[in-house]
Design a protein around this motif. Structure first.
Motif, PDB file in Angstrom:
ATOM      1  N   ALA A  64      10.324  10.665  -4.393  1.00 60.26           N
ATOM      2  CA  ALA A  64      10.079  10.390  -2.965  1.00 60.26           C
ATOM      3  C   ALA A  64       9.717   8.918  -2.775  1.00 60.26           C
ATOM      4  CB  ALA A  64       8.960  11.301  -2.440  1.00 60.26           C
ATOM      5  N   VAL A  65      10.740   8.087  -2.855  1.00 58.62           N
ATOM      6  CA  VAL A  65      10.582   6.643  -2.639  1.00 58.62           C
ATOM      7  C   VAL A  65      11.405   6.264  -1.404  1.00 58.62           C
ATOM      8  CG1 VAL A  65      10.914   4.333  -3.584  1.00 58.62           C
ATOM      9  CG2 VAL A  65      10.263   6.234  -5.102  1.00 58.62           C
ATOM     10  N   ALA A  66      10.767   5.656  -0.439  1.00 59.16           N
ATOM     11  CA  ALA A  66      11.456   5.305   0.816  1.00 59.16           C
ATOM     12  C   ALA A  66      12.558   4.288   0.564  1.00 59.16           C
ATOM     13  CB  ALA A  66      10.451   4.752   1.823  1.00 59.16           C
ATOM     14  N   GLU A  67      13.764   4.569   1.092  1.00 59.56           N
ATOM     15  CA  GLU A  67      14.864   3.616   0.920  1.00 59.56           C
ATOM     16  C   GLU A  67      14.567   2.291   1.610  1.00 59.56           C
ATOM     17  OE1 GLU A  67      18.468   4.837   2.775  1.00 59.56           O
ATOM     18  OE2 GLU A  67      17.466   5.595   4.582  1.00 59.56           O
ATOM     19  N   GLU A  68      13.706   2.328   2.643  1.00 54.73           N
ATOM     20  CA  GLU A  68      13.325   1.090   3.330  1.00 54.73           C
ATOM     21  C   GLU A  68      12.640   0.113   2.374  1.00 54.73           C
ATOM     22  OE1 GLU A  68      13.049   4.343   6.544  1.00 54.73           O
ATOM     23  OE2 GLU A  68      12.724   4.107   4.384  1.00 54.73           O
ATOM     24  N   ARG A  69      11.973   0.637   1.349  1.00 53.82           N
ATOM     25  CA  ARG A  69      11.297  -0.222   0.375  1.00 53.82           C
ATOM     26  C   ARG A  69      12.318  -1.099  -0.339  1.00 53.82           C
ATOM     27  NH1 ARG A  69       6.599  -0.477  -2.394  1.00 53.82           N
ATOM     28  NH2 ARG A  69       5.778   1.362  -1.322  1.00 53.82           N
ATOM     29  N   GLY A  70      13.418  -0.502  -0.746  1.00 49.77           N
ATOM     30  CA  GLY A  70      14.464  -1.269  -1.431  1.00 49.77           C
ATOM     31  C   GLY A  70      15.090  -2.310  -0.513  1.00 49.77           C
ATOM     32  N   GLU A  84       0.802  -1.228   0.000  1.00 44.95           N
ATOM     33  CA  GLU A  84       0.000   0.000   0.000  1.00 44.95           C
ATOM     34  C   GLU A  84       0.834   1.277   0.000  1.00 44.95           C
ATOM     35  OE1 GLU A  84      -2.481  -0.313   3.403  1.00 44.95           O
ATOM     36  OE2 GLU A  84      -3.369  -2.241   2.817  1.00 44.95           O
ATOM     37  N   GLY A  85       2.133   1.147   0.207  1.00 45.32           N
ATOM     38  CA  GLY A  85       2.977   2.320   0.283  1.00 45.32           C
ATOM     39  C   GLY A  85       3.334   2.678   1.710  1.00 45.32           C
ATOM     40  N   PHE A  86       4.530   3.234   1.923  1.00 43.82           N
ATOM     41  CA  PHE A  86       4.955   3.662   3.245  1.00 43.82           C
ATOM     42  C   PHE A  86       4.158   4.909   3.641  1.00 43.82           C
ATOM     43  CE2 PHE A  86       8.248   0.769   2.331  1.00 43.82           C
ATOM     44  CZ  PHE A  86       8.913   0.477   3.508  1.00 43.82           C
ATOM     45  N   PRO A  87       3.955   5.142   4.924  1.00 44.78           N
ATOM     46  CA  PRO A  87       3.177   6.319   5.354  1.00 44.78           C
ATOM     47  C   PRO A  87       3.720   7.621   4.788  1.00 44.78           C
ATOM     48  CG  PRO A  87       3.492   4.831   7.195  1.00 44.78           C
ATOM     49  CD  PRO A  87       4.316   4.291   6.080  1.00 44.78           C
ATOM     50  N   GLU A  88       5.062   7.756   4.762  1.00 43.57           N
ATOM     51  CA  GLU A  88       5.636   9.004   4.247  1.00 43.57           C
ATOM     52  C   GLU A  88       5.415   9.122   2.741  1.00 43.57           C
ATOM     53  OE1 GLU A  88       9.248   6.264   5.200  1.00 43.57           O
ATOM     54  OE2 GLU A  88       7.196   6.619   5.915  1.00 43.57           O
ATOM     55  N   GLU A  89       5.400   7.968   2.011  1.00 41.51           N
ATOM     56  CA  GLU A  89       5.113   8.016   0.574  1.00 41.51           C
ATOM     57  C   GLU A  89       3.659   8.433   0.339  1.00 41.51           C
ATOM     58  OE1 GLU A  89       8.186   4.461  -0.859  1.00 41.51           O
ATOM     59  OE2 GLU A  89       6.044   4.048  -0.611  1.00 41.51           O
ATOM     60  N   LEU A 129      -4.800  10.515   6.943  1.00 43.51           N
ATOM     61  CA  LEU A 129      -3.892   9.384   7.217  1.00 43.51           C
ATOM     62  C   LEU A 129      -4.222   8.660   8.522  1.00 43.51           C
ATOM     63  CD1 LEU A 129      -0.445  10.838   6.079  1.00 43.51           C
ATOM     64  CD2 LEU A 129      -2.095   9.490   4.773  1.00 43.51           C
ATOM     65  N   GLY A 130      -5.069   9.244   9.339  1.00 40.28           N
ATOM     66  CA  GLY A 130      -5.485   8.563  10.564  1.00 40.28           C
ATOM     67  C   GLY A 130      -4.339   8.321  11.541  1.00 40.28           C
ATOM     68  N   ARG A 131      -4.274   7.092  12.055  1.00 44.06           N
ATOM     69  CA  ARG A 131      -3.280   6.777  13.082  1.00 44.06           C
ATOM     70  C   ARG A 131      -1.848   6.832  12.561  1.00 44.06           C
ATOM     71  NH1 ARG A 131      -5.174   1.172  15.531  1.00 44.06           N
ATOM     72  NH2 ARG A 131      -5.313   0.746  13.279  1.00 44.06           N
ATOM     73  N   GLU A 132      -1.670   6.715  11.243  1.00 46.93           N
ATOM     74  CA  GLU A 132      -0.311   6.723  10.679  1.00 46.93           C
ATOM     75  C   GLU A 132       0.161   8.132  10.320  1.00 46.93           C
ATOM     76  OE1 GLU A 132      -0.277   4.007   7.440  1.00 46.93           O
ATOM     77  OE2 GLU A 132      -0.202   2.229   8.738  1.00 46.93           O
ATOM     78  N   ALA A 133      -0.619   9.145  10.646  1.00 47.96           N
ATOM     79  CA  ALA A 133      -0.221  10.519  10.320  1.00 47.96           C
ATOM     80  C   ALA A 133       1.068  10.909  11.037  1.00 47.96           C
ATOM     81  CB  ALA A 133      -1.352  11.478  10.684  1.00 47.96           C
ATOM     82  N   ALA A 134       1.176  10.557  12.323  1.00 47.65           N
ATOM     83  CA  ALA A 134       2.377  10.925  13.088  1.00 47.65           C
ATOM     84  C   ALA A 134       3.610  10.240  12.518  1.00 47.65           C
ATOM     85  CB  ALA A 134       2.188  10.549  14.556  1.00 47.65           C
ATOM     86  N   ILE A 135       3.472   8.944  12.139  1.00 47.52           N
ATOM     87  CA  ILE A 135       4.614   8.218  11.549  1.00 47.52           C
ATOM     88  C   ILE A 135       5.009   8.862  10.215  1.00 47.52           C
ATOM     89  CG2 ILE A 135       5.358   5.987  10.648  1.00 47.52           C
ATOM     90  CD1 ILE A 135       3.380   4.660  12.536  1.00 47.52           C
ATOM     91  N   ALA A 136       4.020   9.194   9.398  1.00 53.14           N
ATOM     92  CA  ALA A 136       4.295   9.796   8.094  1.00 53.14           C
ATOM     93  C   ALA A 136       5.000  11.142   8.236  1.00 53.14           C
ATOM     94  CB  ALA A 136       2.990   9.955   7.324  1.00 53.14           C
ATOM     95  N   LEU A 137       4.493  11.985   9.126  1.00 47.28           N
ATOM     96  CA  LEU A 137       5.102  13.315   9.305  1.00 47.28           C
ATOM     97  C   LEU A 137       6.522  13.203   9.838  1.00 47.28           C
ATOM     98  CD1 LEU A 137       2.010  15.130  10.829  1.00 47.28           C
ATOM     99  CD2 LEU A 137       3.111  15.693   8.658  1.00 47.28           C
ATOM    100  N   SER A 138       6.733  12.315  10.816  1.00 49.02           N
ATOM    101  CA  SER A 138       8.059  12.177  11.414  1.00 49.02           C
ATOM    102  C   SER A 138       9.091  11.707  10.385  1.00 49.02           C
ATOM    103  CB  SER A 138       7.987  11.205  12.586  1.00 49.02           C
ATOM    104  OG  SER A 138       9.275  10.935  13.102  1.00 49.02           O
ATOM    105  N   ASN A 139       8.764  10.643   9.641  1.00 55.26           N
ATOM    106  CA  ASN A 139       9.730  10.105   8.683  1.00 55.26           C
ATOM    107  C   ASN A 139       9.917  11.006   7.475  1.00 55.26           C
ATOM    108  OD1 ASN A 139      10.614   7.310   9.677  1.00 55.26           O
ATOM    109  ND2 ASN A 139       8.405   7.177   9.898  1.00 55.26           N
ATOM    110  N   ALA A 140       8.857  11.612   7.019  1.00 51.23           N
ATOM    111  CA  ALA A 140       8.985  12.524   5.880  1.00 51.23           C
ATOM    112  C   ALA A 140       9.820  13.744   6.244  1.00 51.23           C
ATOM    113  CB  ALA A 140       7.596  12.943   5.393  1.00 51.23           C
ATOM    114  N   ALA A 141       9.662  14.251   7.470  1.00 47.04           N
ATOM    115  CA  ALA A 141      10.461  15.392   7.911  1.00 47.04           C
ATOM    116  C   ALA A 141      11.936  15.016   8.043  1.00 47.04           C
ATOM    117  CB  ALA A 141       9.915  15.910   9.237  1.00 47.04           C
ATOM    118  N   LYS A 142      12.215  13.797   8.581  1.00 47.09           N
ATOM    119  CA  LYS A 142      13.612  13.357   8.688  1.00 47.09           C
ATOM    120  C   LYS A 142      14.274  13.253   7.316  1.00 47.09           C
ATOM    121  CE  LYS A 142      13.049  10.708  12.963  1.00 47.09           C
ATOM    122  NZ  LYS A 142      13.030   9.337  13.553  1.00 47.09           N
TER     123      LYS A 142
END
Length: 520
Positions: free
Chosen positions: A157-163, A97-102, A124-137
């Motif tokens: 904007a592709v998360a390196e964790e995906r790879g 489904e995609g990472f929260p930051e994606e 984004l619901g409950r994953e909003a905090a995770i998305a904002l934190s990782n996208a900001a980092k």
């Protein structure tokens, strides 16, 4: 990550073998080598699973025999441990489904690059905090003045964790930093895979030529078949210590309590019992202990809260009230009583009994016909600070008797006989005071250089006998069983009597051969 552990022959295992001397093996080990010689293609390293299939030998048996042969230098055994990382359910969902930051970047791109913070949280619901934190980092977004602003090209904007997760899915290894990142985000779970590898360094047929079967015992079948000619008899070390057998037995303190029970019965006493929950009436009032006595407070006695009251017997309670408030004319003189207003409410309060003399009082209330001898063994409870000589819960043995010739002299003789039957030769008595006996004595036994109080005794006061309706003299005594055991076993700390240390309990001697001070 792989970890190897190799099992090789120890110097002790090979010591004593001369040049060309054959290595002794068991018949089972020899049969395994024969199977290897027939079925293996040659030297090499084989996993236990491979050998189990090739040789048709049970896995546990194969591994056990291989280790024995490895200790003799005929095989090698390696333990391989591999650390594996498995994707979590959350990681698999992120890949689908995609990472929260994606998803946050996609949302910002659809909304024109700047979205209110409340909208992001709503979308984004409950994953909003995770998305904002990782996208900001990752410097993909910036939050300012209540608005989330996009800072990067959405296509990049592709998360390196995906790879990293895709590489793990293909069975590829990852750098340590990548693994640490995935574990911090709880995207992978760590597990261990262990494998045993058996190394056959040379042709198994040549290994057979180096061995000789060692026989532990000659049997009829071995002699008849002639196999003894090509075998070696195992050498035995007759000076070796035999295996230690742990025999089942009671805990030594439990044995001691049973021994006291046997001694009392040998002396003609009959056992009686009662539950440890008692009313103050039987524990104190019947025994002519006033209700203002300090021992009847919560600093010394355990009180029950539910239920908190018991039943006080009417006839005996009437006599007890008169004795406490006014006194009475009794055989041998007049008792003045305690001169206070006695309360049946206080007498009915339930407690954990503070002494087993309460059981003796109940027995006397049945007005047994002399001659009689009764005893009870049970737990008693007092508010005590735990130390080397005191416990809040301990055991007492209590006894009462009435027969021709009952007196203090008779009582001291009974107590002396009891202590000597336990094997205690050094004891002494001295005058004492108890609310329910007169005259009274305390008994002491020696522990090392100290004298330890273990019992209180005397003749029941006329007030006690009158309260229960008895008109003959009765001797009574109570003893702390733990302290008797301390004296017998020479234990200086009462807590050791409840030891769970198996070595300490096993080494405690059984001393029931001591009888009246004589040693067999």
């Amino acid at each position: 990550m792989l970890i190897y552990m190799r099992v090789c022959a120890s110097p002790d295992a090979m010591r004593g073998l001369g040049v060309g001397e054959k290595i002794p093996v068991s018949e089972s080990e020899r049969r395994l080598l024969e199977e290897m010689a027939r079925k293996l293609p040659g030297p090499g390293s084989y996993s236990v699973d491979e050998l189990t299939e090739l040789l048709g030998v049970e896995r546990s048996r194969l591994e056990a025999l291989a280790r024995l042969l490895a200790e003799k230098g005929l095989l090698g055994v390696e333990e391989r441990s591999e650390t594996l990382y498995r994707l979590t359910e959350e990681a698999e969902r992120y890949l689908r489904e995609g990472f929260p930051e994606e998803r946050l970047v996609a949302l910002l791109s659809q909304k024109g690059g700047c979205v209110p913070l409340d909208t992001v949280r709503q979308e984004l619901g409950r994953e909003a905090a995770i998305a904002l934190s990782n996208a900001a980092k990752k410097k993909w977004v910036k939050v300012e003045k209540g608005c989330v602003r996009l800072l990067v090209d959405p296509q990049k904007a592709v998360a390196e964790e995906r790879g990293f997760l895709q590489s793990l899915s293909r069975g590829e290894s990852l750098p340590r930093e990548a693994v640490s990142l995935l574990r911090r985000r709880r995207l992978v779970e760590k597990s261990q895979r262990k494998e045993t590898v058996i190394r056959v360094a040379e042709d198994p047929r040549s290994l057979l030529e180096k061995t000789v079967v060692e026989i532990g015992a000659l049997t009829h079948e071995i002699l008849r078949s002639g196999r003894w000619r090509g075998a070696r008899l195992r050498r035995y070390n007759v000076a070796a210590e035999p295996p230690k057998r742990r025999l089942g037995r009671l805990h030594f303190f439990a044995e001691f309590i049973e021994h006291i029970r046997d001694v009392m019965k040998e002396m003609g006493f009959r056992e009686v019992e009662a539950p440890p929950v008692e009313s103050e009436f039987w524990n104190y009032d019947v025994l002519f202990q006033p209700q203002f006595h300090p021992a009847r407070g919560p600093s010394d006695t355990f009180y029950l809260s539910n239920p908190s009251r018991g039943v006080v017997p009417g006839e005996i309670a009437g006599r007890v009230r008169v004795l406490h408030e006014e006194g009475a004319a009794l055989p041998g003189g007049e008792s003045l009583g305690w001169r206070y207003r006695w309360s049946s409410e206080k007498a009915a309060r339930l407690i954990l009994r503070s002494h087993t003399t309460a059981v003796s009082a109940r027995v006397l209330s049945t007005r047994p016909t002399p001659p009689f001898r009764f005893f009870t063994i049970g737990r008693v409870y007092r508010v005590e600070k735990i130390d080397a000589k005191h416990l809040p819960e301990f055991h007492q043995v209590d006894g009462i008797a009435s027969e021709d010739g009952v007196s203090m002299r008779w009582l001291l003789g009974i107590l002396a006989e009891f202590l000597e039957r336990l094997g205690l030769r050094e004891y002494r008595f001295r005058p004492a005071y108890f609310p329910f006996t007169e005259p009274s004595v305390e008994g002491y036994v020696r522990i090392g250089s100290d004298w330890l109080e273990v019992l209180g005794a005397g003749l029941f006061r006329p007030e006690v006998l009158h309260a229960v309706g008895v008109e003959y003299p009765v001797a009574a005594w109570g003893m702390g069983i733990e302290r008797l055991a301390m004296a017998l076993y020479n234990v200086d700390d009462i807590r050791r009597l409840y030891a769970r240390d198996l070595g300490y309990v096993e080494n405690m001697p059984v001393r029931w051969w001591l009888y009246a001070g004589s040693t067999l």
